[in-house]
Design an enzyme around this catalytic site. Structure first.
Site, PDB file in Angstrom:
ATOM      1  N   LYS A  19      -1.371  -2.142  15.544  1.00 45.15           N
ATOM      2  CA  LYS A  19      -2.118  -1.196  14.719  1.00 45.15           C
ATOM      3  C   LYS A  19      -3.092  -0.374  15.570  1.00 45.15           C
ATOM      4  O   LYS A  19      -3.288   0.814  15.327  1.00 45.15           O
ATOM      5  CB  LYS A  19      -2.868  -1.932  13.610  1.00 45.15           C
ATOM      6  CG  LYS A  19      -1.989  -2.720  12.660  1.00 45.15           C
ATOM      7  CD  LYS A  19      -0.870  -1.876  12.064  1.00 45.15           C
ATOM      8  CE  LYS A  19      -1.369  -0.908  11.000  1.00 45.15           C
ATOM      9  NZ  LYS A  19      -0.231  -0.184  10.341  1.00 45.15           N
ATOM     10  N   TYR A  45       0.109  -8.174  15.828  1.00 43.02           N
ATOM     11  CA  TYR A  45       0.005  -7.186  14.749  1.00 43.02           C
ATOM     12  C   TYR A  45      -1.206  -6.279  14.964  1.00 43.02           C
ATOM     13  O   TYR A  45      -1.104  -5.047  14.869  1.00 43.02           O
ATOM     14  CB  TYR A  45      -0.103  -7.898  13.404  1.00 43.02           C
ATOM     15  CG  TYR A  45      -0.396  -6.972  12.249  1.00 43.02           C
ATOM     16  CD1 TYR A  45       0.616  -6.232  11.651  1.00 43.02           C
ATOM     17  CD2 TYR A  45      -1.696  -6.834  11.752  1.00 43.02           C
ATOM     18  CE1 TYR A  45       0.342  -5.372  10.589  1.00 43.02           C
ATOM     19  CE2 TYR A  45      -1.973  -5.987  10.691  1.00 43.02           C
ATOM     20  CZ  TYR A  45      -0.950  -5.259  10.124  1.00 43.02           C
ATOM     21  OH  TYR A  45      -1.224  -4.406   9.073  1.00 43.02           O
ATOM     22  N   ILE A  88       0.828  -1.202   0.000  1.00 44.19           N
ATOM     23  CA  ILE A  88       0.000   0.000   0.000  1.00 44.19           C
ATOM     24  C   ILE A  88       0.864   1.253   0.000  1.00 44.19           C
ATOM     25  O   ILE A  88       0.553   2.248  -0.671  1.00 44.19           O
ATOM     26  CB  ILE A  88      -0.948  -0.017   1.217  1.00 44.19           C
ATOM     27  CG1 ILE A  88      -2.002  -1.118   1.031  1.00 44.19           C
ATOM     28  CG2 ILE A  88      -1.638   1.329   1.399  1.00 44.19           C
ATOM     29  CD1 ILE A  88      -2.832  -1.396   2.262  1.00 44.19           C
TER      30      ILE A  88
END
Length: 298
Positions: free
Chosen positions: A179, A175, A26
């Site tokens: 975030k 993870y 991204i």
């Protein structure tokens, strides 16, 4: 909010943006799209060869792109200040905190400083980087910190007593927690900037469901393979996953503390402003995370 067309971005000539992890995924598409706006785009990457390949790919689509590479290893916290010192610019208009790691299928790992690798890279590295960049962002007319969160981070639970995942390490859960930490930091940062009367804005974006198989091919990204029709109905590729971050950087109507994500169920489509609620709006949790992050970083 203004009408927004992902295919007709406002011009940003004369501005300088930094995209961490801009060499792949991204982050690459964020860099490519911002380069198309006429801005100078710096790719933060620890791998010079991959950064060069990404810049060549961007120039193949944006021939007049103004690009540069910032050597940056977010897992090596002590090195971040020296990396920023090499920038050689007098102002920075925006940083997109996009880079991240997911160590799926691998055991828990630590950095040289003894920090869990995923949390250190995704959250603490950006925590340090933003603090180091703040003088350059303050010099800009209206600097922006755009933090790329994740749909999975919204449902994560952050254990402030085990930020290093020493007790119950699971790659995907760690993870997701990292975030969530990034998003909480971004919202807390904006509250502190507003209280200080700063012109810098802090915003959050998330890409929704962005799959490799739906991503347009680039030299730094393999051509899509496999059947994509069922997934295409609900999800999108990484080019579209970049749209919320690009809007957060370029839209002149945004305000600090806002969050942008895909229009359709937060999973796909053009970027729109989303409500900030639940744990993302927990100011006490965010303040405690800030304090804990400050203790863990140089």
């Amino acid at each position: 909010m203004s009408n927004w067309d992902v295919h007709h971005l406002p011009r940003a000539s004369g501005k300088t943006f930094l995209v961490t992890g801009g060499n792949a995924g991204i982050g690459y598409f964020v860099a490519e799209q911002l380069a198309g706006s006429g801005a100078t785009v710096l790719l933060g990457s620890r791998n010079a060869a991959k950064a060069d390949a990404a810049m060549s790919s961007i120039r193949s689509r944006v021939p007049d792109a103004s690009l540069g590479h910032l050597p940056l290893d977010l897992s090596d916290l002590p090195s971040i200040k020296s990396s920023v010192d090499t920038l050689g610019i007098d102002r920075l208009d925006a940083v997109v905190c996009n880079a991240g790691v997911l160590l799926e299928g691998r055991p828990r790992q630590e950095t040289a400083e003894g920090l869990e690798l995923t949390f250190a890279t995704n959250h603490l590295g950006h925590f340090v980087l933003v603090h180091q960049l703040m003088p350059l962002l303050e010099t800009a007319e209206a600097g922006r910190v755009v933090t790329t969160g994740s749909f999975v981070g919204k449902s994560a639970e952050l254990d402030l007593d085990d930020l290093q995942s020493e007790r119950d390490y699971q790659p995907k859960r760690t993870y997701a927690r990292s975030k969530l930490a990034q998003m909480l930091f971004a919202f807390e940062l904006d509250r502190r900037l507003r209280a200080a009367g700063s012109t810098v804005l802090s915003l959050v974006d998330h890409p929704g469901g962005a799959l490799d198989s739906l991503t347009p091919p680039r030299p730094v990204h393999a051509a899509p393979s496999g059947r994509t029709f069922p997934a295409r109905l609900l999800l999108q590729g990484k080019e579209a996953g970049a749209w919320p971050a690009v809007r957060a950087v370029l839209d002149p109507s945004v305000r600090g503390g806002e969050m942008f994500g895909p229009r359709v169920f937060g999973l796909r489509g053009e970027p729109r402003r989303e409500p900030v609620r639940g744990k993302l709006a927990d100011t006490a949790l965010a303040a405690r995370l800030w304090a804990a992050s400050a203790e863990l970083t140089p």
